[in-house]
Design a protein around this motif. Sequence first.
Motif, mmCIF file in Angstrom:
data_model
loop_
_atom_site.group_PDB
_atom_site.id
_atom_site.type_symbol
_atom_site.label_atom_id
_atom_site.label_comp_id
_atom_site.label_asym_id
_atom_site.label_seq_id
_atom_site.Cartn_x
_atom_site.Cartn_y
_atom_site.Cartn_z
ATOM 1 N N ASP A 148 18.537 -3.535 49.815
ATOM 2 C CA ASP A 148 18.023 -2.537 50.751
ATOM 3 C C ASP A 148 18.563 -2.745 52.162
ATOM 4 O O ASP A 148 18.630 -1.806 52.939
ATOM 5 C CB ASP A 148 16.496 -2.579 50.780
ATOM 6 N N VAL A 149 18.975 -3.941 52.496
ATOM 7 C CA VAL A 149 19.436 -4.229 53.857
ATOM 8 C C VAL A 149 20.965 -4.303 53.941
ATOM 9 O O VAL A 149 21.500 -4.736 54.945
ATOM 10 C CB VAL A 149 18.815 -5.544 54.380
ATOM 11 N N PHE A 150 21.647 -3.881 52.884
ATOM 12 C CA PHE A 150 23.110 -3.954 52.862
ATOM 13 C C PHE A 150 23.734 -3.178 54.017
ATOM 14 O O PHE A 150 24.598 -3.688 54.725
ATOM 15 C CB PHE A 150 23.636 -3.430 51.523
ATOM 16 N N THR A 151 23.288 -1.946 54.213
ATOM 17 C CA THR A 151 23.843 -1.120 55.287
ATOM 18 C C THR A 151 23.590 -1.754 56.639
ATOM 19 O O THR A 151 24.469 -1.768 57.506
ATOM 20 C CB THR A 151 23.236 0.297 55.233
ATOM 21 N N GLU A 152 22.405 -2.290 56.833
ATOM 22 C CA GLU A 152 22.085 -2.937 58.114
ATOM 23 C C GLU A 152 22.991 -4.141 58.359
ATOM 24 O O GLU A 152 23.445 -4.352 59.483
ATOM 25 C CB GLU A 152 20.618 -3.358 58.128
ATOM 26 N N LYS A 153 23.255 -4.922 57.319
ATOM 27 C CA LYS A 153 24.129 -6.083 57.468
ATOM 28 C C LYS A 153 25.555 -5.663 57.836
ATOM 29 O O LYS A 153 26.181 -6.258 58.712
ATOM 30 C CB LYS A 153 24.146 -6.910 56.187
ATOM 31 N N VAL A 154 26.063 -4.633 57.156
ATOM 32 C CA VAL A 154 27.413 -4.160 57.443
ATOM 33 C C VAL A 154 27.497 -3.641 58.867
ATOM 34 O O VAL A 154 28.446 -3.941 59.604
ATOM 35 C CB VAL A 154 27.838 -3.068 56.429
ATOM 36 N N MET A 155 26.516 -2.866 59.304
ATOM 37 C CA MET A 155 26.518 -2.328 60.667
ATOM 38 C C MET A 155 26.419 -3.451 61.700
ATOM 39 O O MET A 155 27.038 -3.375 62.762
ATOM 40 C CB MET A 155 25.383 -1.319 60.850
ATOM 41 N N LYS A 156 25.675 -4.485 61.397
ATOM 42 C CA LYS A 156 25.556 -5.613 62.321
ATOM 43 C C LYS A 156 26.901 -6.328 62.473
ATOM 44 O O LYS A 156 27.323 -6.660 63.578
ATOM 45 C CB LYS A 156 24.491 -6.588 61.814
ATOM 46 N N VAL A 157 27.603 -6.539 61.354
ATOM 47 C CA VAL A 157 28.925 -7.178 61.401
ATOM 48 C C VAL A 157 29.900 -6.314 62.190
ATOM 49 O O VAL A 157 30.685 -6.817 63.006
ATOM 50 C CB VAL A 157 29.446 -7.450 59.974
ATOM 51 N N LEU A 158 29.858 -4.999 61.967
ATOM 52 C CA LEU A 158 30.737 -4.105 62.719
ATOM 53 C C LEU A 158 30.441 -4.139 64.210
ATOM 54 O O LEU A 158 31.351 -4.136 65.034
ATOM 55 C CB LEU A 158 30.615 -2.675 62.188
ATOM 56 N N GLU A 187 29.125 -6.620 65.915
ATOM 57 C CA GLU A 187 29.573 -7.905 66.459
ATOM 58 C C GLU A 187 31.093 -7.926 66.609
ATOM 59 O O GLU A 187 31.616 -8.459 67.578
ATOM 60 C CB GLU A 187 29.106 -9.047 65.557
ATOM 61 N N THR A 188 31.780 -7.346 65.665
ATOM 62 C CA THR A 188 33.240 -7.290 65.736
ATOM 63 C C THR A 188 33.676 -6.457 66.926
ATOM 64 O O THR A 188 34.623 -6.795 67.618
ATOM 65 C CB THR A 188 33.821 -6.687 64.443
ATOM 66 N N ARG A 189 32.979 -5.378 67.173
ATOM 67 C CA ARG A 189 33.315 -4.515 68.307
ATOM 68 C C ARG A 189 33.120 -5.269 69.624
ATOM 69 O O ARG A 189 33.888 -5.120 70.546
ATOM 70 C CB ARG A 189 32.436 -3.266 68.280
#
Length: 176
Positions: free
Chosen positions: A59-69, A71-73
Amino acid sequence: MSKLTDEILNRYIDGELDPSELKNLQNELNNDADALARLQALRIVDLSLRSLEVEKTSDVFTEKVMKVLAETRRVAKPRINYFFISIISIFSIGILAVLVAAFRSTENGSGSSTLTPYADRFRELIGKNINSLQSIFADPNVMLVISVFSLILLVTVYFTFEAHKSFTKKLNSILH
């Protein structure tokens, strides 16, 4: 049916054809062995895709991906464009030379200036070596070279600015 496409065959496999289309398709398949082979290949692909297991993400997959993006930005630092810095430096030197020439041209015949005392002090600071600069700018060949260089520089700045705008627009379209 004049042209039997994969889209029509896929609609047949999915059961989405109306009776008239279905009758035309069956006639076409009876007369065209290649179309029948394509239909069988598409059925195999359809069965393979239907047999695949669908994996469920957390359920938190999208949140994790957005968080990594995000941080990368933040980590990405803008690069310094030395070309723009050099262009600005050249323009600054040119503006300074024009100002010095303007100060020199305000002198009247007696050597005194009509400028304010602050400008006189500034002129004295810069004026020590102004004679050599003025003699350089007095030569028409030098002025021609400077004019051509300025034109080339302006055209280069224009195209660089347009390229930067285009790049920024493309980057924004990718990011959003």
